[in-house]
Each structure stands twice: as C-alpha cells, then as structure tokens.
Write a protein that holds these residues in place. Structure first.
Motif, PDB file in Angstrom:
ATOM      1  N   MET A   1      49.412  45.025  39.363  1.00 45.13           N
ATOM      2  CA  MET A   1      48.262  45.133  40.266  1.00 45.13           C
ATOM      3  C   MET A   1      48.269  44.014  41.299  1.00 45.13           C
ATOM      4  N   TRP A   2      48.487  42.793  40.851  1.00 47.47           N
ATOM      5  CA  TRP A   2      48.421  41.665  41.769  1.00 47.47           C
ATOM      6  C   TRP A   2      49.546  41.702  42.790  1.00 47.47           C
ATOM      7  N   GLN A   3      50.699  42.223  42.378  1.00 45.63           N
ATOM      8  CA  GLN A   3      51.791  42.363  43.333  1.00 45.63           C
ATOM      9  C   GLN A   3      51.416  43.348  44.442  1.00 45.63           C
ATOM     10  N   ALA A   4      50.784  44.455  44.056  1.00 44.72           N
ATOM     11  CA  ALA A   4      50.367  45.451  45.047  1.00 44.72           C
ATOM     12  C   ALA A   4      49.312  44.874  45.991  1.00 44.72           C
ATOM     13  N   ILE A   5      48.368  44.117  45.456  1.00 45.63           N
ATOM     14  CA  ILE A   5      47.342  43.501  46.297  1.00 45.63           C
ATOM     15  C   ILE A   5      47.974  42.494  47.251  1.00 45.63           C
ATOM     16  N   ALA A   6      48.908  41.698  46.738  1.00 45.72           N
ATOM     17  CA  ALA A   6      49.601  40.727  47.593  1.00 45.72           C
ATOM     18  C   ALA A   6      50.343  41.421  48.725  1.00 45.72           C
ATOM     19  N   GLU A   7      50.937  42.561  48.443  1.00 47.52           N
ATOM     20  CA  GLU A   7      51.657  43.308  49.484  1.00 47.52           C
ATOM     21  C   GLU A   7      50.691  43.825  50.544  1.00 47.52           C
ATOM     22  N   HIS A   8      49.503  44.278  50.123  1.00 49.62           N
ATOM     23  CA  HIS A   8      48.500  44.712  51.096  1.00 49.62           C
ATOM     24  C   HIS A   8      48.070  43.552  51.995  1.00 49.62           C
ATOM     25  N   ILE A   9      47.840  42.407  51.387  1.00 50.54           N
ATOM     26  CA  ILE A   9      47.441  41.229  52.166  1.00 50.54           C
ATOM     27  C   ILE A   9      48.550  40.843  53.135  1.00 50.54           C
ATOM     28  N   SER A  10      49.786  40.844  52.653  1.00 48.74           N
ATOM     29  CA  SER A  10      50.924  40.481  53.499  1.00 48.74           C
ATOM     30  C   SER A  10      51.035  41.418  54.691  1.00 48.74           C
ATOM     31  N   SER A  11      50.850  42.711  54.442  1.00 48.53           N
ATOM     32  CA  SER A  11      50.952  43.689  55.522  1.00 48.53           C
ATOM     33  C   SER A  11      49.841  43.508  56.543  1.00 48.53           C
ATOM     34  N   GLU A  12      48.620  43.263  56.060  1.00 44.05           N
ATOM     35  CA  GLU A  12      47.476  43.120  56.960  1.00 44.05           C
ATOM     36  C   GLU A  12      47.593  41.862  57.812  1.00 44.05           C
ATOM     37  N   LEU A  13      48.077  40.771  57.221  1.00 43.33           N
ATOM     38  CA  LEU A  13      48.138  39.488  57.929  1.00 43.33           C
ATOM     39  C   LEU A  13      49.501  39.220  58.556  1.00 43.33           C
ATOM     40  N   ASP A  14      50.437  40.157  58.347  1.00 45.76           N
ATOM     41  CA  ASP A  14      51.793  40.004  58.888  1.00 45.76           C
ATOM     42  C   ASP A  14      52.399  38.673  58.460  1.00 45.76           C
ATOM     43  N   THR A  15      52.321  38.440  57.165  1.00 46.81           N
ATOM     44  CA  THR A  15      52.875  37.210  56.586  1.00 46.81           C
ATOM     45  C   THR A  15      53.377  37.535  55.196  1.00 46.81           C
ATOM     46  N   ASN A  16      54.044  36.592  54.560  1.00 49.86           N
ATOM     47  CA  ASN A  16      54.555  36.794  53.209  1.00 49.86           C
ATOM     48  C   ASN A  16      53.628  36.090  52.225  1.00 49.86           C
ATOM     49  N   PHE A  17      52.679  36.819  51.667  1.00 49.44           N
ATOM     50  CA  PHE A  17      51.710  36.233  50.748  1.00 49.44           C
ATOM     51  C   PHE A  17      52.074  36.596  49.319  1.00 49.44           C
ATOM     52  N   THR A  18      52.049  35.612  48.442  1.00 46.24           N
ATOM     53  CA  THR A  18      52.198  35.833  47.009  1.00 46.24           C
ATOM     54  C   THR A  18      51.042  35.155  46.288  1.00 46.24           C
ATOM     55  N   VAL A  19      50.640  35.722  45.173  1.00 47.07           N
ATOM     56  CA  VAL A  19      49.538  35.170  44.391  1.00 47.07           C
ATOM     57  C   VAL A  19      50.102  34.080  43.483  1.00 47.07           C
ATOM     58  N   ASP A  20      49.847  32.841  43.849  1.00 45.28           N
ATOM     59  CA  ASP A  20      50.308  31.705  43.049  1.00 45.28           C
ATOM     60  C   ASP A  20      49.291  31.302  41.986  1.00 45.28           C
ATOM     61  N   ASP A  21      48.004  31.624  42.242  1.00 44.00           N
ATOM     62  CA  ASP A  21      46.969  31.245  41.286  1.00 44.00           C
ATOM     63  C   ASP A  21      45.820  32.239  41.399  1.00 44.00           C
TER      64      ASP A  21
END
Length: 286
Positions: free
Chosen positions: A1-21
């Motif tokens: 789930m968190w990977q999918a959410i991180a991918e949505h955030i990355s796509s929206e912000l045009d950046t590479n976001f990962t959930v570190d915490d």
C-alpha cells in the motif's frame, strides 16, 4: 500500500518520493491517519476502505475550492486514489500549535472575508459530499428556504425515518421550515459546512481549517454551528462581526440551522442526540 501511495505522490509532484518513516496519528473518527516522511518532506495521509474513494475525492474538491479563495489557510491537496484494498487522501502536513487569542481573531476576520465573496448565484455545490459519514446532497437551487428545508432538514429526517426514527410529519416540518425562511434572502457564500472546534487548528503563522463539507449557502449556518459543540471564544465572533455584520434575525435562525447538525448526530450516534433532536423539532415547529 505504501509503495503505491508513494508512487502517486511521486507522479503528482514529479519527483522521486519514498516513504522513509510513517507514524499513525490519533483523533480520526472514521479514517486512519498517518504522518509520512521522505526526502525532507512530510505529508498527512488518510486511509480507509477502497469504497471510500468518493468521499476523499469530494473532500479534496472542497479543500481546493476553499484554497482558491485565498481567505483561510487549508491543507494543500497532494493526491488521492486507491490501492488494491484501500482508498487514500494525501495532504500537506501542517504542524499545529496551541490555540491563541490572536489566532481566533484572525479566524473570525478570515471567515467573514470568505463569506463576503458572492461569486455564485445559486445555493448548492458541483457535487454531493459528506457531513461526517452522511451523504450531503447539494443540488443547485435558487431559493435558500427551499434548499435548506428540503436538502438539509428534509433529507436528514428521511434518513432517520429509514432507520426507524420518526420525528413527525416530514412534509409538515419541511413546509414550516420553508415558511420560517421565506423572507430571508441571503447571498450564497462558500461555507466550510462543518465548522466546529475539531476542524480548526493553528500553525505558527495562521489558523487553518480542514475536514470541510463545502457548499454555497447562508453564511449564518457556519457561524451558528461554531456555537453548538464547543463554542468558539468570544473574540472570534467579535472579529467576524467587525468585518461582516450578521443580518437582523440571526439569533432567531441559528437554532433552526443547528437542527441540521443535531439531526445528523442523531443519525450517526443515536443516544442523547435523538432526544435533543426531538426537543428541538418540538420547539421549532410545534
């Protein structure tokens, strides 16, 4: 789930976001809330079952509409969507501080300024949304007395009746409400729609409001509800009135407007709210 959410955030912000915490937050009534962090950024995430995507989508619409008015700070919407089994809404994370007199004064002034903007000619909203977990209809209508009596009181009374809780003749109550408001002609204002203490916070620089149930309606309904469950401090009402004087007759209408919220609490929570709703209907209409 968190990977999918991180991918949505990355796509929206045009950046590479990962959930570190990630850290679960307290206080949610119906959703599970988290603060997630990564790459030097924090986000606030609401999680619920997959079928709850539509309420998240309409909440995002309300927040974006409020934000476009540039009157009161609201969390920025980052994205919303679904995973295999969950729905989610990602917002800007805003660290909140203790309330202050200055903050409440600002909020009164800012809400009054929001209510003074009358760009919409009708009452309603582009989509139905939710008041808590209750569907809130927002079909556009030109007449306020009809809108409130039918889509607010009549709607809630019908929902309660379907659950086995009757409060007299619905048509009678709706008609009495319409007559009570027949000579009151407010200009449509954008409303928060669910303005109580639990949906207000304070950052270092300004007040912030969240969890809205927006529609265009009578400004008095926001002010009235702010007095029902945990009344705002006096400075809020003083600063509101200094910017936007409430019309004559508000004191006689506020309990009628708050009946909508009491009925909704009766529908959601039963108990003493059923008794309170019955007493209010008797006082208002019988």
């Amino acid at each position: 789930m968190w990977q999918a959410i991180a991918e949505h955030i990355s796509s929206e912000l045009d950046t590479n976001f990962t959930v570190d915490d990630k850290r679960q937050l307290s206080g949610g009534d119906s959703n599970i809330a988290f603060k997630i962090s990564g790459a030097g950024r924090d986000f606030f995430v609401k999680i619920n079952q997959r079928q709850q995507l539509e309420p998240f989508a309409t909440e995002a619409l309300s927040l974006r509409t409020l934000r476009q008015h540039h009157c009161i700070k609201v969390p920025e919407v980052i994205c919303y969507g679904q995973t295999i089994d969950k729905a989610f809404l990602v917002l800007e994370y805003l660290p909140l501080l203790d309330e202050s007199i200055d903050g409440w004064q600002q909020l009164g002034e800012q809400l009054a300024t929001l209510h003074q903007q009358h760009e919409q000619a009708m009452f309603g909203f582009d989509w139905d949304n939710a008041l808590g977990q209750t569907t809130q209809p927002n079909k556009w209508q030109s007449n306020w007395s009809s809108f409130f009596s039918e889509q607010r009181l009549g709607w809630q009374l019908q929902l309660l009746l379907e659950q086995g809780f009757g409060f007299g003749n619905i048509d009678y109550v709706v008609e009495q409400c319409r007559q009570r408001l027949a000579h009151h002609h407010p200009a449509p204002s954008l409303l928060h729609g669910d303005l109580w203490r639990g949906n207000v916070g304070f950052t270092a620089n300004s007040p912030v409001i969240y969890d809205p149930a927006c529609y265009y309606g009578d400004q008095e309904t926001d002010v009235a509800f702010s007095r029902l469950f945990g009344r705002f401090p006096d400075v809020f009402y003083q600063s509101y009135q200094n910017v936007n004087q409430l019309p004559e007759g508000y004191e006689q209408r506020k309990d009628l407007y708050n009946l909508y919220h009491v009925l909704n609490h009766a529908y959601l929570f039963r108990g003493g709210f059923l008794v309170q709703a019955q007493e209010m209907i008797k006082q208002q209409f019988y």
